[in-house]
Scaffold this motif. Structure first.
Motif, PDB file in Angstrom:
ATOM      1  N   VAL A  50      -3.141   2.072   1.263  1.00  0.00           N
ATOM      2  CA  VAL A  50      -1.749   2.232   0.859  1.00  0.00           C
ATOM      3  C   VAL A  50      -1.630   1.826  -0.603  1.00  0.00           C
ATOM      4  O   VAL A  50      -1.844   0.665  -0.948  1.00  0.00           O
ATOM      5  CB  VAL A  50      -0.813   1.338   1.720  1.00  0.00           C
ATOM      6  N   ASP A  51      -1.315   2.785  -1.462  1.00  0.00           N
ATOM      7  CA  ASP A  51      -1.132   2.525  -2.893  1.00  0.00           C
ATOM      8  C   ASP A  51      -2.242   1.644  -3.479  1.00  0.00           C
ATOM      9  O   ASP A  51      -1.987   0.631  -4.115  1.00  0.00           O
ATOM     10  CB  ASP A  51       0.225   1.870  -3.153  1.00  0.00           C
ATOM     11  N   GLY A  52      -3.493   2.035  -3.251  1.00  0.00           N
ATOM     12  CA  GLY A  52      -4.623   1.342  -3.839  1.00  0.00           C
ATOM     13  C   GLY A  52      -5.099   0.102  -3.101  1.00  0.00           C
ATOM     14  O   GLY A  52      -6.003  -0.586  -3.561  1.00  0.00           O
ATOM     15  N   LYS A  54      -6.565  -1.340   0.562  1.00  0.00           N
ATOM     16  CA  LYS A  54      -7.092  -1.029   1.890  1.00  0.00           C
ATOM     17  C   LYS A  54      -6.668  -2.151   2.838  1.00  0.00           C
ATOM     18  O   LYS A  54      -6.953  -3.326   2.593  1.00  0.00           O
ATOM     19  CB  LYS A  54      -8.614  -0.920   1.865  1.00  0.00           C
ATOM     20  N   ASP A  89      -8.867  -4.433  -2.547  1.00  0.00           N
ATOM     21  CA  ASP A  89      -8.638  -3.433  -3.576  1.00  0.00           C
ATOM     22  C   ASP A  89      -9.462  -2.213  -3.179  1.00  0.00           C
ATOM     23  O   ASP A  89     -10.665  -2.317  -2.963  1.00  0.00           O
ATOM     24  CB  ASP A  89      -9.069  -3.975  -4.936  1.00  0.00           C
ATOM     25  N   LYS A 143       3.724  -7.577   0.616  1.00  0.00           N
ATOM     26  CA  LYS A 143       3.903  -7.631  -0.829  1.00  0.00           C
ATOM     27  C   LYS A 143       2.832  -8.583  -1.344  1.00  0.00           C
ATOM     28  O   LYS A 143       2.890  -9.787  -1.118  1.00  0.00           O
ATOM     29  CB  LYS A 143       5.298  -8.118  -1.215  1.00  0.00           C
ATOM     30  N   ASP A 146       0.646  -8.234  -6.834  1.00  0.00           N
ATOM     31  CA  ASP A 146       1.221  -7.287  -7.800  1.00  0.00           C
ATOM     32  C   ASP A 146       2.714  -7.036  -7.574  1.00  0.00           C
ATOM     33  O   ASP A 146       3.326  -6.239  -8.271  1.00  0.00           O
ATOM     34  CB  ASP A 146       0.445  -5.971  -7.807  1.00  0.00           C
ATOM     35  N   LYS A 148       4.296  -5.355  -5.443  1.00  0.00           N
ATOM     36  CA  LYS A 148       4.670  -4.042  -4.927  1.00  0.00           C
ATOM     37  C   LYS A 148       4.732  -4.119  -3.394  1.00  0.00           C
ATOM     38  O   LYS A 148       3.799  -4.585  -2.760  1.00  0.00           O
ATOM     39  CB  LYS A 148       3.639  -2.998  -5.354  1.00  0.00           C
ATOM     40  N   THR A 149       5.840  -3.663  -2.820  1.00  0.00           N
ATOM     41  CA  THR A 149       5.997  -3.683  -1.372  1.00  0.00           C
ATOM     42  C   THR A 149       5.341  -2.444  -0.774  1.00  0.00           C
ATOM     43  O   THR A 149       5.579  -1.322  -1.221  1.00  0.00           O
ATOM     44  CB  THR A 149       7.489  -3.730  -0.985  1.00  0.00           C
ATOM     45  N   ARG A 150       4.497  -2.667   0.216  1.00  0.00           N
ATOM     46  CA  ARG A 150       3.781  -1.590   0.899  1.00  0.00           C
ATOM     47  C   ARG A 150       4.010  -1.735   2.400  1.00  0.00           C
ATOM     48  O   ARG A 150       4.385  -2.797   2.866  1.00  0.00           O
ATOM     49  CB  ARG A 150       2.280  -1.679   0.607  1.00  0.00           C
TER      50      ARG A 150
END
Length: 159
Positions: A50-52, A54, A89, A143, A146, A148-150
Motif C-alpha cells: 500500500v503506497d510503497g 508492504k 519499505d 499511519k 511518514d 501518511k494514512t494507509r
C-alpha cells in the motif's frame, strides 16, 4: 512499549458490505513462519503493498502465541487469537516499526471489535476474540513515520 492510538473517522467508512472485500484468505496451509522476534509463529493471513509499504499480516492462536513467548495462558482470557502486522519499505525491505495502527474486525455475526495495535519487537500486535467459526473481515488503518494514512483489508476464516 508505546501504546499506539489513532482515531480516524475513515476507519468506520471501511465497514462496507462484505462483497467489497478484496480477497478471501480461507485457505491456510498451516505452515509456520518465523517473524524474527522470539520465534512467533502464525499463518500469513494477508500480504499487500500500500503506497510503497508492504504489510504482512499473521494470525495465530493465543496458545501458540503464548508458547512462543514461553508464557502460560492467563486464566479467564477471552481473546483467542493474536494478530501481528509487520510493515516494510516495499523497495528496500527495511522494517518500519514506528507509527500508529488500528484494526477493526467484523465478526461472522456482523458485530465488530476495534483494537489499537501496540509496537512489539519488530511488529504491531493485539489480541482478538475469534472464537466463532466463520469469516472475519479485517480492516486495518495505519499511519507510519511518514504521517501518511494507509489501509488494508482482507478476510480471515476460522474453521
Amino acid at each position: 512499549m508505546k501504546k499506539m492510538t489513532v482515531l480516524i473517522a475513515a476507519l468506520f467508512s471501511l465497514a462496507v458490505p462484505a462483497a467489497s472485500f478484496a480477497a478471501d484468505h480461507s485457505g491456510h496451509n498451516g505452515s509456520a513462519h518465523d517473524m524474527g522476534h522470539g520465534g512467533h509463529q502464525g499463518d500469513v493471513a494477508h500480504e499487500e503493498v500500500v503506497d510503497g509499504v508492504k504489510a504482512i499480516f499473521k494470525v495465530m492462536s493465543m496458545k501458540e502465541h503464548m508458547k512462543a513467548m514461553n508464557m502460560e495462558m492467563p486464566k479467564g482470557m477471552k481473546e483467542t487469537h493474536h494478530i501481528a502486522v509487520e510493515f516494510k519499505d516495499a523497495k528496500t525491505g527495511k522494517a518500519l516499526t514506528e507509527g500508529e495502527v488500528k484494526v477493526k474486525v467484523q465478526n461472522p455475526d456482523k458485530s465488530d471489535q476495534t483494537k489499537d495495535l501496540m509496537g512489539m519487537q519488530g511488529h504491531f500486535g493485539a489480541d482478538l476474540d475469534l472464537s466463532k467459526k466463520g469469516k472475519y473481515g479485517v480492516m486495518c488503518k495505519f499511519k507510519l513515520k511518514d504521517s501518511k494514512t494507509r489501509s488494508a483489508k482482507f478476510w480471515y476464516t476460522v474453521k
